[in-house]
Design a protein around this motif. Structure first.
Motif, short mmCIF file in Angstrom:
data_model
loop_
_atom_site.label_atom_id
_atom_site.label_comp_id
_atom_site.label_asym_id
_atom_site.label_seq_id
_atom_site.Cartn_x
_atom_site.Cartn_y
_atom_site.Cartn_z
N MET A 77 0.85 -1.18 0.00
CA MET A 77 0.00 0.00 0.00
C MET A 77 0.89 1.24 0.00
O MET A 77 1.75 1.39 0.87
CB MET A 77 -0.91 0.02 1.22
N SER A 78 0.71 2.09 -1.01
CA SER A 78 1.57 3.27 -1.15
C SER A 78 0.70 4.51 -1.38
O SER A 78 -0.32 4.46 -2.07
CB SER A 78 2.53 3.10 -2.33
N LEU A 79 1.13 5.65 -0.82
CA LEU A 79 0.44 6.91 -1.03
C LEU A 79 0.61 7.40 -2.47
O LEU A 79 1.73 7.41 -2.99
CB LEU A 79 0.98 7.98 -0.08
N ILE A 80 -0.50 7.77 -3.08
CA ILE A 80 -0.45 8.44 -4.38
C ILE A 80 -0.43 9.95 -4.16
O ILE A 80 0.26 10.68 -4.85
CB ILE A 80 -1.65 8.03 -5.26
N THR A 81 -1.23 10.41 -3.20
CA THR A 81 -1.24 11.82 -2.84
C THR A 81 -0.66 11.95 -1.43
O THR A 81 -0.88 11.09 -0.58
CB THR A 81 -2.67 12.39 -2.86
N LYS A 82 0.04 13.04 -1.18
CA LYS A 82 0.70 13.20 0.11
C LYS A 82 0.63 14.66 0.54
O LYS A 82 0.79 15.57 -0.27
CB LYS A 82 2.16 12.76 0.02
N GLY A 83 0.38 14.88 1.83
CA GLY A 83 0.36 16.24 2.36
C GLY A 83 -0.73 16.44 3.39
O GLY A 83 -1.60 15.59 3.58
N ASN A 84 -0.70 17.58 4.06
CA ASN A 84 -1.69 17.90 5.08
C ASN A 84 -2.92 18.55 4.45
O ASN A 84 -3.20 19.74 4.63
CB ASN A 84 -1.08 18.82 6.14
N PHE A 85 -3.62 17.77 3.67
CA PHE A 85 -4.85 18.22 3.02
C PHE A 85 -5.70 17.00 2.70
O PHE A 85 -5.23 15.86 2.73
CB PHE A 85 -4.55 19.00 1.73
N ASP A 86 -6.97 17.24 2.41
CA ASP A 86 -7.90 16.16 2.07
C ASP A 86 -8.12 16.09 0.57
O ASP A 86 -8.32 17.12 -0.08
CB ASP A 86 -9.26 16.39 2.73
N VAL A 87 -8.11 14.89 0.03
CA VAL A 87 -8.63 14.67 -1.32
C VAL A 87 -10.15 14.65 -1.19
O VAL A 87 -10.71 13.83 -0.47
CB VAL A 87 -8.11 13.34 -1.90
N ILE A 88 -10.79 15.57 -1.87
CA ILE A 88 -12.25 15.69 -1.76
C ILE A 88 -12.95 14.75 -2.72
O ILE A 88 -13.92 14.08 -2.37
CB ILE A 88 -12.68 17.15 -2.02
N GLN A 89 -12.43 14.66 -3.94
CA GLN A 89 -13.09 13.84 -4.96
C GLN A 89 -12.09 13.48 -6.06
O GLN A 89 -11.29 14.31 -6.48
CB GLN A 89 -14.27 14.61 -5.57
N GLN A 90 -12.13 12.23 -6.49
CA GLN A 90 -11.34 11.82 -7.65
C GLN A 90 -12.18 12.05 -8.90
O GLN A 90 -13.33 11.61 -8.99
CB GLN A 90 -10.98 10.34 -7.53
N VAL A 91 -11.63 12.77 -9.89
CA VAL A 91 -12.43 13.11 -11.07
C VAL A 91 -11.90 12.48 -12.36
O VAL A 91 -12.60 12.52 -13.37
CB VAL A 91 -12.54 14.63 -11.26
N GLY A 92 -10.71 11.92 -12.34
CA GLY A 92 -10.20 11.32 -13.57
C GLY A 92 -8.90 10.57 -13.31
O GLY A 92 -8.14 10.91 -12.40
N LEU A 93 -8.68 9.54 -14.12
CA LEU A 93 -7.46 8.76 -14.01
C LEU A 93 -7.05 8.29 -15.40
O LEU A 93 -7.85 7.69 -16.11
CB LEU A 93 -7.68 7.57 -13.07
N ASN A 94 -5.82 8.60 -15.79
CA ASN A 94 -5.29 8.20 -17.08
C ASN A 94 -4.03 7.38 -16.85
O ASN A 94 -2.96 7.91 -16.56
CB ASN A 94 -4.97 9.44 -17.93
N GLU A 95 -4.19 6.07 -16.96
CA GLU A 95 -3.05 5.20 -16.69
C GLU A 95 -1.94 5.39 -17.72
O GLU A 95 -0.75 5.27 -17.42
CB GLU A 95 -3.50 3.74 -16.67
N LYS A 96 -2.33 5.71 -18.96
CA LYS A 96 -1.33 5.89 -20.01
C LYS A 96 -0.41 7.06 -19.70
O LYS A 96 0.82 6.96 -19.84
CB LYS A 96 -2.02 6.09 -21.36
#
Length: 781
Positions: free
Chosen positions: A409-428
């Motif tokens: 398990m690894s962090l994709i986002t890091k920092g003292n803030f909240d991810v509110i919503q994921q809106v898109g993901l482009n694996e390429k």
């Protein structure tokens, strides 16, 4: 109880300030030199113009008191095509004066007709679309776009129109026919194509059917559905609190269907009595598990699309004391990915199982001493070797990358803030796009981070546009429909290209609506900080149109205060209601207390665990007193508070616990006793009444009714299936017992939204307005 850039001050405001300070009589005027006399005349004239403008604005606000302050345009809703370069929308054929469905290139707007205007009609009188002479609520394309499902003649099931008729259009040969002929009219739910579009599955009368599109024959693949056994859909509480309605999934090869089954027997059933539609009452009878009582037994199984015996997955745990809120097939496979929560919702376990194999296993577990959330945007990476997961395990809501076996398990986002919503993901491209606001909890911005990076996050939105940005992003994250607004900027929508985030064309600029709003001269929301003890809270206020800082004004606080939503957001709200109240002579305020759904970290949201109702009322009381210390024009002898649903509960807690602060209150559709609300919501934040009796006692307003000193209006719909009218009657009974005087308005057979029936909304708002004016005198003093 979920229900869900500062502009320059107008020059005319300066003229009011000056004219209030200039006290000139005839004697003084004789001594004025000509330049000053000219200035004085200009000032007085502008004051008269302003006074007329204030009157005109007040009249407009009154005429639109329950509608919109201005009428902006909104971009048409679009659905992105799988290629990420085209989108689909309902368009208008000007030549034929009928609608059509088309795809457009995001790059150059090149248009292709999918469904011509001859097959889709629009009736302006009913504002409805029609297909085959039937009103259309929704349409669903097969993956290859060769076939289309039209959802017509729909009926509401609780909150949503999920039951109706389905028609299939074969775009290749133009053939049209109705699914489920012979089944009861308007009884089909959640129809969807098999992966190869050769079949359609749907639910009718709590059983699942599969229809072969070639032979036009259907077969029930479950047969035990009845009033208490529910296949392929859900009971009331799963819909309301887990947003579950569509209860079955096609396997990747199209040979099987996995589905939920709920057994509601043993669950407490609630009755709503309808006294208004006939000379004898009728009763609506439905299962509703209240906090601490028996849940439905829910399980997951799979069955051949050709019918046969269901294989039930032996997921450990009592089926009545664990939840199965999410279940999907891993993309392109026959492997199920299931989320299971324990009843207190402290843990979320991931189970996997493969059709036809005995390989059920748990691969991952997320936990929290308060509560965990469902994960609704799980995305698979590297050929299903990893999946994304949202968690608050480090104190902030972040996106993680988890290996398919759950061991890494690894962090994709890091920092003292909240991810509110994921809106898109482009694996390429290797990026995930998400909404966050590290520096201002009232605003929203787009960021991106590498899926296999070091957690560094990059701002994508224009930092100069302060407010809230939202995005409808294409599947490949190469395009997005972007909308920006703030509290005084009407929504503006454009098409943006990524990864640059540059605008390629404007879709809706709303310049006319913006001009109309600016010309009103009303005071937009002012965002401020207030304190509750040492805790800093976000708040906003709207001042009266003819505000005079030398006077003291009454305050109306609009509160929600529970974990399901937040009220202090820097975003456009088109309703006139708050501005209308301000025009009557009130300062309208909202304060975001601890526990509300603001992006301020886990501790902010979850410190209220087991104590819902206590911290919120404390923060509201201390917050408004601190605001009054900062702004002397707030009259602490005229403080009112109002809220709906959870906000109604907080209104009661404030009125009962802090009568020295809150003088007048209007509580709408409230929970008076937390034991009366449903298991999933109430126990998520409070555990059960059996495990947390003191918390339920402290947080329930009914137990503090003896503290009422001010003027209180109770409003409730008798047909509320969400927060039952029972709450109102129990509180009324308690207030009578305690000798407390109050006012009450009940709306016959109105639901939680109290908006059914002609004239209801107008009557409701007028009732509230009259109460404020009578018991919380308006205007500056």
């Amino acid at each position: 109880m979920p229900f869900r850039k500062k502009r320059p001050i107008f020059a005319t405001k300066l003229s009011i300030t000056l004219s209030n300070n200039f006290i000139i009589n005839k004697k003084h005027m004789k001594n004025l030199q000509k330049p000053f006399l000219l200035l004085y005349i200009l000032i007085m004239c502008s004051g008269e113009v302003f006074a007329q403008k204030a009157t005109d604005t007040a009249k407009m606000l009154k005429s639109r008191a329950y509608g919109a302050i201005v009428y902006p345009q909104y971009a048409k809703h679009i659905e992105w095509m799988p290629d990420g370069e085209h989108y689909m929308q309902v368009d208008w054929n000007n030549e034929k004066n009928t609608p059509e469905i088309a795809t457009y290139s995001a790059k150059d707007e090149n248009k292709t007709i999918l469904i011509p205007s001859e097959q889709l009609l629009f009736d302006k009188g009913s504002n409805a679309y029609f297909f085959n002479e039937k009103p259309v609520t929704n349409l669903i394309f097969s993956e290859n776009q060769e076939k289309v499902l039209f959802f017509t003649d729909t009926k509401k099931v609780w909150r949503y129109h999920t039951r109706g008729d389905y028609w299939v259009l074969n775009r290749k040969n133009g053939e049209v026919y109705q699914l489920g002929k012979g089944l009861p009219k308007s009884s089909l739910m959640f129809a969807k194509f098999s992966p190869d579009a050769s079949k359609v599955a749907y639910v009718s009368k709590n059983n699942i059917y599969v229809e072969d599109l070639a032979t036009k024959t259907y077969k029930a693949i479950t047969t035990d559905g009845n009033d208490t056994i529910v296949n392929g859909t859900f009971d009331w509480v799963y819909e309301e609190e887990f947003d579950c309605r569509d209860g079955f999934r096609w396997s990747g090869d199209g040979k099987y269907i996995a589905y939920w089954q709920s057994n509601t027997s043993g669950t407490g059933w609630f009755d709503i009595i309808n006294n208004v539609d006939s000379i004898y009452p009728t009763v609506q009878h439905f299962p509703y598990p209240k906090a601490g009582t028996t849940n439905s037994a829910v399980k997951i199984g799979y069955v051949s699309a050709d019918g046969g015996t269901t294989t039930w997955l032996p997921i450990p745990g009592d089926t009545r004391n664990n939840y199965l809120p999410r279940m999907e097939f891993v993309p392109g496979t026959n492997q199920l990915f299931i989320q299971q929560m324990d009843r207190p919702q402290h843990t979320n376990k991931i189970w996997t199982a493969t059709i036809g194999k005995q390989d059920l296993k748990t691969i991952f577990e997320d936990s929290d001493t308060a509560w965990v959330e469902t994960n609704d945007h799980v995305k698979w990476l590297k050929g299903n070797k990893f999946f994304t997961w949202m968690s608050e395990r480090d104190g902030w809501r972040h996106l993680y990358r988890v290996s398919a076996d759950g061991k890494q398990m690894s962090l994709i986002t890091k920092g003292n803030f909240d991810v509110i919503q994921q809106v898109g993901l482009n694996e390429k491209s290797g990026y995930v796009y998400f909404i966050a606001s590290p520096d201002n909890a009232t605003q929203r911005y787009l960021y991106r981070a590498k899926l296999f990076g070091n957690g560094q996050c990059e701002l994508v939105s224009d930092a100069n546009l302060k407010g809230q940005h939202s995005y409808n992003m294409s599947p490949t994250c190469t395009w997005a429909v972007h909308t920006f607004s703030n509290a005084h900027t009407v929504p503006q929508t454009d098409m943006q290209s990524f990864p640059s985030g540059k605008t390629v064309r404007t879709l809706v600029d709303n310049s006319k609506a913006q001009q109309e709003f600016d010309e009103l001269g009303v005071h937009p929301k002012e965002f401020v900080k207030v304190k509750s003890g040492e805790l800093m809270l976000d708040a906003w206020m709207i001042k009266p149109y003819n505000f005079d800082a030398s006077k003291k004004y009454p305050v109306i606080i609009d509160v929600y205060g529970e974990p399901a939503s937040s009220t202090v957001q820097d975003v456009w709200v088109g309703s006139t209601w708050h501005q209308y109240l301000a025009s009557l002579g009130y300062i309208v305020v909202s304060i975001e207390n601890r526990g509300a759904a603001a992006p301020r970290g886990r501790e902010w949201r979850k410190c209220i665990y087991g104590e819902v109702g206590t911290f919120a009322s404390q923060d509201q009381a201390q917050g408004i007193l601190d605001m009054a210390r900062q702004f002397p024009f707030i009259d602490t002898e005229r403080i009112g508070i109002t809220g709906w649903s959870g906000g109604g509960s907080q209104t009661l807690n404030c009125m009962f616990r802090y009568p020295e602060v809150f003088k007048t209150g209007i509580a709408v559709a409230f929970v008076a006793d937390q034991r009366l609300y449903d298991t999933i919501y109430q126990e998520r934040y409070m555990n059960t009444p059996q495990n947390n009796p003191k918390g339920y006692e402290n947080g329930s307003p009914i137990n503090w009714a003896d503290g009422l000193e001010g003027n209180l209006l109770l409003i409730h719909g008798t047909g509320d299936d969400n927060v039952h009218y029972q709450n109102c009657e129990m509180l009324v009974n308690k207030l009578i017992e305690k000798g407390k005087m109050f006012y009450q308005v009940s709306y016959p057979m109105r639901s939680h939204s109290i908006n059914e029936g002609e004239g209801t909304t107008k009557h409701l708002r007028k009732t509230m307005e009259n109460f404020w004016l009578k018991f919380l005198p308006a205007g500056g003093r």
